[in-house]
Write an enzyme that holds these catalytic residues in place. Structure first.
Site, short mmCIF file in Angstrom:
data_model
loop_
_atom_site.label_atom_id
_atom_site.label_comp_id
_atom_site.label_asym_id
_atom_site.label_seq_id
_atom_site.Cartn_x
_atom_site.Cartn_y
_atom_site.Cartn_z
N ASP A 334 -20.29 -49.48 80.77
CA ASP A 334 -20.39 -50.79 80.14
C ASP A 334 -21.36 -51.66 80.93
O ASP A 334 -21.62 -51.40 82.11
CB ASP A 334 -19.03 -51.48 80.11
CG ASP A 334 -18.09 -50.85 79.09
OD1 ASP A 334 -18.57 -50.42 78.04
OD2 ASP A 334 -16.88 -50.78 79.37
N ASP A 638 -12.72 -50.51 78.61
CA ASP A 638 -11.72 -51.53 78.91
C ASP A 638 -10.83 -51.83 77.71
O ASP A 638 -9.63 -52.01 77.84
CB ASP A 638 -12.37 -52.82 79.43
CG ASP A 638 -13.49 -53.33 78.52
OD1 ASP A 638 -13.62 -52.81 77.40
OD2 ASP A 638 -14.23 -54.23 78.94
N ASP A 642 -11.49 -48.17 73.33
CA ASP A 642 -12.26 -47.32 74.22
C ASP A 642 -11.47 -46.09 74.68
O ASP A 642 -12.04 -45.14 75.20
CB ASP A 642 -12.69 -48.09 75.48
CG ASP A 642 -13.73 -49.16 75.17
OD1 ASP A 642 -14.46 -48.99 74.18
OD2 ASP A 642 -13.80 -50.14 75.92
#
Length: 905
Positions: A334, A638, A642
């Site tokens: 990310d 997170d 996901d």
């Protein structure tokens, strides 16, 4: 606190709060929570305790090898060989103590890891939301639940906003359950099934969407899950794949060694050696062949390595993932908070045709609003003031009085910007009472809150511009609504692209007036015909340490990939700044990914460095594409959506600060600081741990081969037995334990992160490993036999002294060899002889013990040794250190060949 009833679902929320002696808004005080924790105990389910120490000690004597040794000792005693009998039993006991120490230490290390992995939850204490260990939750605590959170205890819901929970683990119901805060009207409350108690949440379940507040009514064993005995009991970690491979390897080597032992036994008997002596010798060699300490040493190396990772902000949840870390070839990360600092600050607000700059840094509400270089007052600008109010009202974060935030940093930045304009969050909540909420959804990329506003109902919406602007039919200009024309949309898109190109994260703000408060608000009904208010652009600078980490990955042959929901230009700017985006790399958007087939993605995946505007579901396709290419993939996540991609990856990485409980549960490791550099540190530690495991595996096996070959070569040459059975057992005891443990904590080698990742299917028994193991084993055997021949055939001393010399050289040469095992390519003197103090200490202790059994008179009859002359000791020192010098020369030759090969390129 005395609980009158447990039919919490049939009672009103106010009644439940009153009986539990708490406050629905402020929760418990810290003092009262501490008192209840002391009185009622921690919020934990009863778990199976570890093996009792005395049982662990007795288990050391249950192996076949130990049984054979005991039989050998009894046979020696039956034949009045009491010295041998006592010595064998003493060594059995010492081996048991050493094995117990290793396994006890491993169990303690694993217990410490389980404590580190304890989950956390958010509760309201003294009116302030805070994260605490779930075990510290008590009845009466007010718990905050959001999508992806695990429910930490049984609770009665006080307020809900579209909350749904997954209760399959408790009720067997596969579909999520819609929750409510209303009491259930029923005549027989106790007969209502768990699945129908829609105003309760239960330990062991998780929130899949929405938000809610619940007051805890039961903890630990008193929860519904606690009544189901052993449902969540820890069944034990079991062996890691590496341990299973090593056990298979050990078994194969044992059978090969036993065949050699049988040959030694037969040759000895044919030469006229007594069957008893050869039996004891064969048993001793068999013991030497078994790497019995290997599983415990592997566990200790893994557990201690994992604890080292904790100091580098990485929490490993599953030991097998440590083995995979060293092979990682792709890291998909990310952007926000991982590659960037996640300290959002609003920099620019675009309202109408005006662009307002905001000064100030971080989360301190200090700064000014400027336009064209001049300071302005937000209160005098209707459009700007409304934009700030929408950002503060459509918000789930909060600011702490002492600094810092609770919640999403992006939302916190909006609160700070509003505070700079004098908009107080608490007063705003009183002015705009919350009616309903549509929480942020990664699919919608929007969040909506519905408020009562001066007798009317208004919906405030914030989200990604490309998601929100198409839903707008009007725009706000100087406090008045105007039709949103095509030209207006173009200008908004251009402003969004310009801000994103400056590495700013951009959100759009809008609102809609509603006639009445919706009874059942749905996104499709509310989020349409919106009035566009403006754009808010925030700066989230790249982490300085992330640049170095990306460079380290490049040197280590590890590909780094950014996956973000941000705008394409924002993502590309940050990636270019970090060195992740090269001239030949592509940036792929979610829309483009949707139009790409799995086959095309697999062909192109190694050329894509950045994925922008993607949904969590896209992550799963990216992981699978890389894995089909044979890569070892680490994937961060997170949000609750996901979790599938995190679970699919070879190494699933959850964010410790912002990650949901569901994602953490699916992960293999958790970043306690949400920092990309910590992922790279974990890869380095993973490589170091696996390297250390290979070091002591090579050490143990090569030493065992050396002991077996010593006896085999002597038998083939027709020499007397160079070692007594008790001497073989002693060598195995002194050299196998402490030095192997010391190798397990060896510091990482220089240049470890400049090597290519280990291949997925690369085993331990490579051709080079086998060749080196047999070569070193033969070298150790040769030094021991040379010492025996020197004393027996050159100096013509008696057999006892010759055996003492061979015995000492065999033991000490293995101790010197432990230093060779620190690296297969680097010189010991470049690494530093004293850079592994544990190994130096192990060498000193083992050497002292060996010298003691040769020189101390009371021990000499037990071990069949005699005092050695100064000449003998000089020969012992020269021969015992020979493996060190020979292998140093071999390493130098290898380095020369490698340098020549590189130069030839």
């Amino acid at each position: 606190m005395t609980i009158v009833s447990t039919a919490w679902h049939a009672r009103s929320a106010d009644d439940v709060v009153r009986e539990l002696g708490t406050d629905a808004e402020r929760g418990l005080s810290a003092g009262e929570a501490a008192r209840r924790l002391a009185e009622f105990g921690p919020n934990e389910l009863p778990v199976r305790s570890g093996t009792a120490p005395w049982k662990l000690f007795l288990e050391q004597f249950r192996s076949l090898v130990v049984c054979v040794l005991v039989v050998a000792a009894l046979a020696s005693g039956f034949l009045s060989e009491w010295g041998d009998a006592i010595a064998i039993l003493a060594i059995v006991m010492l081996n048991g103590i050493l094995g117990f120490t290793q396994e006890f230490r491993a169990e303690r290390a694993l217990l410490a890891l389980r404590k580190l992995a304890a989950p956390t939850s958010r509760v309201v204490r003294d009116g302030v939301p805070r994260a605490i260990a779930a075990r510290e939750i008590v009845a009466g605590d007010v718990v905050l639940l959001e999508a992806g959170d695990h429910v930490p205890a049984d609770g009665r819901l006080l307020r809900v906003h579209q909350l749904r929970t997954q209760e399959a683990s408790l009720t067997g119901e596969s579909l999520p359950v819609e929750k409510s805060s209303d009491p259930l009207a029923t005549q027989d409350a106790d007969r209502v099934g768990l699945g129908d108690r829609t105003n309760l949440v239960f330990l062991g379940t998780s929130a899949v969407s929405g938000r809610g507040f619940a007051v805890v009514v039961a903890t630990g064993a008193k929860t519904e899950l606690g009544r189901i005995a052993g449902l969540l009991e820890d069944a034990g970690a079991g062996e890691t794949p590496l341990q299973r491979r090593l056990n298979r390897l050990g078994t194969a080597l044992v059978w090969a060694s036993l065949a050699i032992v049988a040959v030694v036994f037969a040759l000895g008997v044919l030469r006229g050696v007594s069957a008893l002596e050869m039996f004891l010798t064969a048993v001793s060699l068999a013991v030497a062949a078994v790497p019995e300490g290997l599983p415990a040493v592997v566990t200790i190396a893994l557990a201690l390595g994992v604890q080292r990772m904790v100091r580098r902000h990485v929490l490993i949840r599953k030991l097998p993932s440590v083995e995979t870390l060293g092979s990682t070839s792709v890291i998909c990360s990310d952007k926000t908070g991982t590659l960037t600092q996640n300290e959002m600050t609003v920099r620019t607000i675009v309202v109408g045709a005006r662009e307002v700059q905001v000064t100030g840094e971080g989360y301190a509400p200090r700064g000014e609003f400027r336009m064209a270089g001049s300071r302005i007052e937000p209160a005098s600008d209707a459009d700007l003031s409304l934009a700030l109010r929408i950002g503060a009202a459509c918000n789930a974060a909060s600011l702490r009085a002492e600094g810092g935030i609770v919640g999403d940093p992006t939302e916190a930045a909006l609160l700070v910007a509003a505070a700079k304009a004098g908009i107080d969050r608490d007063r705003l909540r009183r002015e705009l009472p919350l009616v309903a909420e549509l929480p942020f959804d990664p699919e919608r990329k929007r969040m909506t809150t519905i408020h009562s506003d001066r007798g009317g109902i208004v919906a405030y919406v914030k989200g990604a511009p490309d998601s929100l602007v198409p839903l707008c039919s009007a725009r706000l200009v100087d406090g008045r609504e105007r039709l949103l024309a095509v030209a207006d949309r173009t200008r908004i898109e251009e402003a969004n692209a310009r801000l994103a190109a400056d590495a700013l994260r951009v959100l759009a703000l809008a609102y809609r007036r509603l006639g009445d408060a919706p009874a059942d608000p749905r996104a499709d009904d509310i989020e349409r015909d919106l009035v566009f208010v403006g754009l808010v652009a925030m700066k989230d600078p790249a982490r300085p340490e992330a640049r170095a980490a990306v460079a380290t990955c490049r040197a280590a042959g590890v590909r780094t990939v950014m996956i973000t929901g941000d705008h394409k230009n924002t993502a590309a700017a940050i990636a270019r700044d970090l060195g992740m985006l090269g001239p030949d790399d592509r940036v792929l958007t979610g829309d483009e990914l949707e139009r790409t087939t799995d086959a095309d993605l697999e062909r192109e995946v190694d050329r894509v460095a950045v994925y922008a505007r993607v949904s969590p579901e896209h992550k799963l396709r990216i992981v699978r594409a890389w894995r089909r290419r044979g890569a070892i993939v680490a994937m961060t996540g997170d949000g609750v959506n996901d979790a599938p991609a995190v679970k699919e990856a070879d190494i699933g990485i959850a964010m410790g600060l912002t990650g949901t409980d569901v994602t953490k549960e699916a992960s293999d490791m958790i970043l306690t600081d949400d920092n990309f550099a910590s992922i790279v540190a974990a890869v380095e530690e993973g490589r170091a741990i696996f390297n250390n495991i290979l070091k002591f595996v090579f050490y143990l096996l090569s030493c065992n081969v050396g002991e077996i070959l010593t006896m085999l070569f002597a038998s083939v040459l027709g020499w007397p037995l160079p070692l007594l059975p008790i001497q073989i057992l002693w060598v195995n005891l002194v050299t196998d334990g402490i030095p192997a443990l010391a190798l397990g904590v060896d510091p990482p080698e220089p240049g470890l992160m400049s090597r290519a990742p280990r291949k997925r299917d690369e085993g331990i028994l490579t051709r080079r490993f086998l060749g080196d193991m047999l070569g070193v084993g033969a070298l150790i055997a040769a030094t021991a036999l040379a010492a025996f021949a020197l004393v027996r055939f050159v100096e013509h001393e008696d057999l006892a002294r010759a055996r003492g010399a061979a015995f000492t050289v065999l033991s000490v040469s293995q101790l010197f060899h432990s230093f060779n095992c620190r690296s297969e390519r680097e010189s010991l003197f470049r690494l530093g002889v004293f850079s592994n103090r544990s190994l130096v200490g192990a060498f000193a202790v083992s050497l002292t013990l060996q010298v003691a059994v040769v020189t101390i008179p009371p021990l000499q009859p037990i071990f069949g040794t005699e005092n050695l002359s100064l000449l003998d000791w000089a020969g012992v020192a020269a021969l015992a250190s020979a493996p060190l010098w020979v292998i140093e020369a071999a390493k130098a030759w290898r380095r020369v060949r490698l340098d020549a090969k590189k130069a030839g390129r």
